[in-house]
Scaffold this motif. Structure first.
Motif, PDB file in Angstrom:
ATOM      1  N   UNK A  27       0.954  -1.060  -0.033  1.00 50.46           N
ATOM      2  CA  UNK A  27       0.076  -0.032  -0.126  1.00 50.46           C
ATOM      3  C   UNK A  27       0.924   1.247  -0.025  1.00 50.46           C
ATOM      4  N   UNK A  28       1.992   1.328   0.794  1.00 52.43           N
ATOM      5  CA  UNK A  28       2.945   2.476   0.881  1.00 52.43           C
ATOM      6  C   UNK A  28       3.480   2.608  -0.330  1.00 52.43           C
ATOM      7  N   UNK A  29       4.075   1.578  -0.929  1.00 55.36           N
ATOM      8  CA  UNK A  29       4.806   1.446  -2.195  1.00 55.36           C
ATOM      9  C   UNK A  29       3.910   2.077  -3.249  1.00 55.36           C
ATOM     10  N   UNK A  30       2.699   1.749  -3.615  1.00 50.38           N
ATOM     11  CA  UNK A  30       1.816   2.011  -4.556  1.00 50.38           C
ATOM     12  C   UNK A  30       1.215   3.330  -4.357  1.00 50.38           C
ATOM     13  N   UNK A  31       0.989   3.753  -3.115  1.00 52.92           N
ATOM     14  CA  UNK A  31       0.494   5.079  -2.965  1.00 52.92           C
ATOM     15  C   UNK A  31       1.700   6.334  -3.317  1.00 52.92           C
ATOM     16  N   UNK A  32       2.818   5.834  -2.911  1.00 56.31           N
ATOM     17  CA  UNK A  32       4.018   6.742  -3.390  1.00 56.31           C
ATOM     18  C   UNK A  32       4.074   6.630  -5.144  1.00 56.31           C
ATOM     19  N   UNK A  33       4.205   5.458  -5.529  1.00 55.24           N
ATOM     20  CA  UNK A  33       4.624   5.409  -7.162  1.00 55.24           C
ATOM     21  C   UNK A  33       3.563   5.620  -8.118  1.00 55.24           C
ATOM     22  N   UNK A  34       2.328   5.500  -7.750  1.00 52.58           N
ATOM     23  CA  UNK A  34       1.157   5.735  -8.751  1.00 52.58           C
ATOM     24  C   UNK A  34       0.723   7.100  -8.794  1.00 52.58           C
ATOM     25  N   UNK A  35       0.645   7.437  -9.807  1.00 53.81           N
ATOM     26  CA  UNK A  35       0.082   8.873 -10.352  1.00 53.81           C
ATOM     27  C   UNK A  35      -1.037   9.286 -10.797  1.00 53.81           C
ATOM     28  N   UNK A  36      -1.481   7.889 -11.554  1.00 50.72           N
ATOM     29  CA  UNK A  36      -2.477   8.054 -12.647  1.00 50.72           C
ATOM     30  C   UNK A  36      -3.733   7.397 -12.240  1.00 50.72           C
ATOM     31  N   UNK A  37      -3.767   6.064 -11.763  1.00 56.92           N
ATOM     32  CA  UNK A  37      -4.852   5.218 -11.669  1.00 56.92           C
ATOM     33  C   UNK A  37      -5.533   5.234 -10.219  1.00 56.92           C
ATOM     34  N   UNK A  38      -6.537   5.799 -10.258  1.00 58.20           N
ATOM     35  CA  UNK A  38      -7.497   5.853  -9.155  1.00 58.20           C
ATOM     36  C   UNK A  38      -7.709   4.482  -8.794  1.00 58.20           C
ATOM     37  N   UNK A  39      -7.820   3.571  -9.309  1.00 61.55           N
ATOM     38  CA  UNK A  39      -8.191   2.189  -9.021  1.00 61.55           C
ATOM     39  C   UNK A  39      -7.064   1.636  -8.148  1.00 61.55           C
ATOM     40  N   UNK A  40      -5.777   1.669  -8.841  1.00 56.93           N
ATOM     41  CA  UNK A  40      -4.595   1.464  -7.960  1.00 56.93           C
ATOM     42  C   UNK A  40      -4.438   2.021  -6.664  1.00 56.93           C
ATOM     43  N   UNK A  41      -4.681   3.407  -6.687  1.00 55.41           N
ATOM     44  CA  UNK A  41      -4.552   4.198  -5.326  1.00 55.41           C
ATOM     45  C   UNK A  41      -5.662   3.793  -4.562  1.00 55.41           C
ATOM     46  N   UNK A  42      -6.784   3.526  -4.821  1.00 52.21           N
ATOM     47  CA  UNK A  42      -7.841   3.139  -3.989  1.00 52.21           C
ATOM     48  C   UNK A  42      -7.572   1.894  -3.228  1.00 52.21           C
ATOM     49  N   UNK A  43      -6.988   0.771  -3.730  1.00 50.91           N
ATOM     50  CA  UNK A  43      -6.686  -0.427  -3.388  1.00 50.91           C
ATOM     51  C   UNK A  43      -5.567  -0.260  -2.461  1.00 50.91           C
ATOM     52  N   UNK A  44      -4.684   0.654  -2.772  1.00 51.87           N
ATOM     53  CA  UNK A  44      -3.477   0.870  -2.011  1.00 51.87           C
ATOM     54  C   UNK A  44      -3.648   1.514  -0.799  1.00 51.87           C
ATOM     55  N   UNK A  45      -4.725   2.597  -0.495  1.00 50.41           N
ATOM     56  CA  UNK A  45      -4.934   3.196   0.557  1.00 50.41           C
ATOM     57  C   UNK A  45      -5.779   2.294   1.305  1.00 50.41           C
ATOM     58  N   UNK A  46      -6.909   1.475   0.884  1.00 45.76           N
ATOM     59  CA  UNK A  46      -7.614   0.508   1.594  1.00 45.76           C
ATOM     60  C   UNK A  46      -6.826  -0.589   2.215  1.00 45.76           C
ATOM     61  N   UNK A  47      -5.804  -1.113   1.526  1.00 44.79           N
ATOM     62  CA  UNK A  47      -4.936  -2.088   1.934  1.00 44.79           C
ATOM     63  C   UNK A  47      -3.980  -1.318   3.160  1.00 44.79           C
TER      64      UNK A  47
END
Length: 112
Positions: A27-47
Protein backbone atom coordinates in the motif's frame (compact mmCIF):
# COMPACT_ATOMS: atom_id res chain seq x y z
CA UNK A 1 -5.87 -9.09 -17.15
CA UNK A 2 -6.76 -5.45 -17.32
CA UNK A 3 -5.89 -3.73 -20.61
CA UNK A 4 -5.18 -0.54 -18.66
CA UNK A 5 -1.74 0.04 -17.23
CA UNK A 6 -0.99 2.05 -14.14
CA UNK A 7 1.67 4.73 -14.23
CA UNK A 8 4.08 2.08 -12.93
CA UNK A 9 3.72 0.14 -16.21
CA UNK A 10 1.97 -2.79 -14.50
CA UNK A 11 -1.64 -3.69 -15.44
CA UNK A 12 -4.03 -2.01 -12.99
CA UNK A 13 -5.53 -5.20 -11.60
CA UNK A 14 -2.10 -6.73 -10.97
CA UNK A 15 -0.85 -3.56 -9.28
CA UNK A 16 -3.97 -3.48 -7.07
CA UNK A 17 -3.43 -7.13 -6.15
CA UNK A 18 0.18 -6.43 -5.20
CA UNK A 19 -1.09 -3.79 -2.76
CA UNK A 20 -2.76 -6.63 -0.85
CA UNK A 21 -0.19 -9.34 -1.48
CA UNK A 22 2.32 -7.37 0.59
CA UNK A 23 0.11 -5.82 3.30
CA UNK A 24 1.00 -2.29 4.38
CA UNK A 25 4.28 -2.28 2.41
CA UNK A 26 2.46 -2.74 -0.91
CA UNK A 27 0.00 0.00 0.00
CA UNK A 28 2.75 2.45 0.90
CA UNK A 29 4.76 1.57 -2.19
CA UNK A 30 1.90 2.01 -4.65
CA UNK A 31 0.59 5.15 -2.94
CA UNK A 32 3.99 6.73 -3.44
CA UNK A 33 4.57 5.44 -6.99
CA UNK A 34 1.14 5.59 -8.62
CA UNK A 35 0.28 8.93 -10.21
CA UNK A 36 -2.61 8.18 -12.56
CA UNK A 37 -4.79 5.16 -11.71
CA UNK A 38 -7.46 5.88 -9.12
CA UNK A 39 -8.20 2.13 -9.06
CA UNK A 40 -4.67 1.30 -7.89
CA UNK A 41 -4.54 4.24 -5.47
CA UNK A 42 -7.87 3.18 -3.94
CA UNK A 43 -6.68 -0.37 -3.35
CA UNK A 44 -3.33 0.85 -2.03
CA UNK A 45 -5.03 3.13 0.52
CA UNK A 46 -7.62 0.52 1.47
CA UNK A 47 -4.85 -2.06 1.97
CA UNK A 48 -2.80 0.30 4.10
CA UNK A 49 -5.75 1.32 6.28
CA UNK A 50 -7.22 -2.18 6.64
CA UNK A 51 -4.02 -3.98 7.57
CA UNK A 52 -2.80 -1.16 9.82
CA UNK A 53 -6.11 -1.33 11.68
CA UNK A 54 -5.81 -5.09 11.92
CA UNK A 55 -2.23 -4.83 13.24
CA UNK A 56 -3.33 -2.30 15.88
CA UNK A 57 -6.20 -4.59 16.92
CA UNK A 58 -3.69 -7.46 17.31
CA UNK A 59 -1.49 -5.24 19.42
CA UNK A 60 -4.38 -4.21 21.65
CA UNK A 61 -5.63 -7.79 22.00
CA UNK A 62 -2.26 -8.71 23.49
CA UNK A 63 -2.95 -6.33 26.37
CA UNK A 64 -6.09 -8.23 27.45
CA UNK A 65 -5.15 -11.17 29.70
CA UNK A 66 -7.34 -14.20 28.93
CA UNK A 67 -9.74 -13.08 26.24
CA UNK A 68 -6.87 -11.51 24.30
CA UNK A 69 -5.61 -14.91 23.12
CA UNK A 70 -9.02 -15.79 21.67
CA UNK A 71 -9.35 -12.31 20.15
CA UNK A 72 -5.89 -12.61 18.56
CA UNK A 73 -6.80 -15.98 17.03
CA UNK A 74 -10.05 -14.58 15.62
CA UNK A 75 -8.21 -11.53 14.28
CA UNK A 76 -5.65 -13.78 12.58
CA UNK A 77 -8.46 -15.75 10.89
CA UNK A 78 -10.20 -12.53 9.90
CA UNK A 79 -6.94 -11.16 8.50
CA UNK A 80 -6.31 -14.22 6.32
CA UNK A 81 -9.88 -14.26 5.00
CA UNK A 82 -9.81 -10.52 4.33
CA UNK A 83 -6.43 -10.83 2.59
CA UNK A 84 -7.69 -13.57 0.26
CA UNK A 85 -11.01 -11.86 -0.53
CA UNK A 86 -9.36 -8.50 -1.25
CA UNK A 87 -6.77 -10.04 -3.56
CA UNK A 88 -9.47 -12.05 -5.36
CA UNK A 89 -11.54 -8.93 -6.08
CA UNK A 90 -8.53 -6.78 -7.01
CA UNK A 91 -7.20 -9.25 -9.59
CA UNK A 92 -10.66 -9.38 -11.18
CA UNK A 93 -10.75 -5.59 -11.50
CA UNK A 94 -13.52 -5.00 -8.94
CA UNK A 95 -13.83 -1.96 -6.69
CA UNK A 96 -14.55 -4.07 -3.60
CA UNK A 97 -14.98 -1.81 -0.58
CA UNK A 98 -14.61 -2.92 3.01
CA UNK A 99 -17.17 -1.42 5.39
CA UNK A 100 -16.04 1.98 6.73
CA UNK A 101 -12.43 1.69 5.56
CA UNK A 102 -13.31 1.24 1.88
CA UNK A 103 -15.68 4.18 1.88
CA UNK A 104 -13.10 6.35 3.66
CA UNK A 105 -10.41 5.33 1.14
CA UNK A 106 -12.74 6.06 -1.78
CA UNK A 107 -13.53 9.49 -0.36
CA UNK A 108 -9.83 10.31 0.05
CA UNK A 109 -8.94 9.17 -3.46
CA UNK A 110 -11.79 11.28 -4.90
CA UNK A 111 -10.17 14.36 -3.31
CA UNK A 112 -6.86 13.74 -5.09
Amino acid sequence: MSPFKSSTGIPENLAATLCYLFPMVGGILFLSLEKRSRYVMFHALQSLLAFTTLALAHLLSGAVPVIGILAAALLALLGILMWLILMFHAIQGRWFKLPWIGYFAEKQIARM
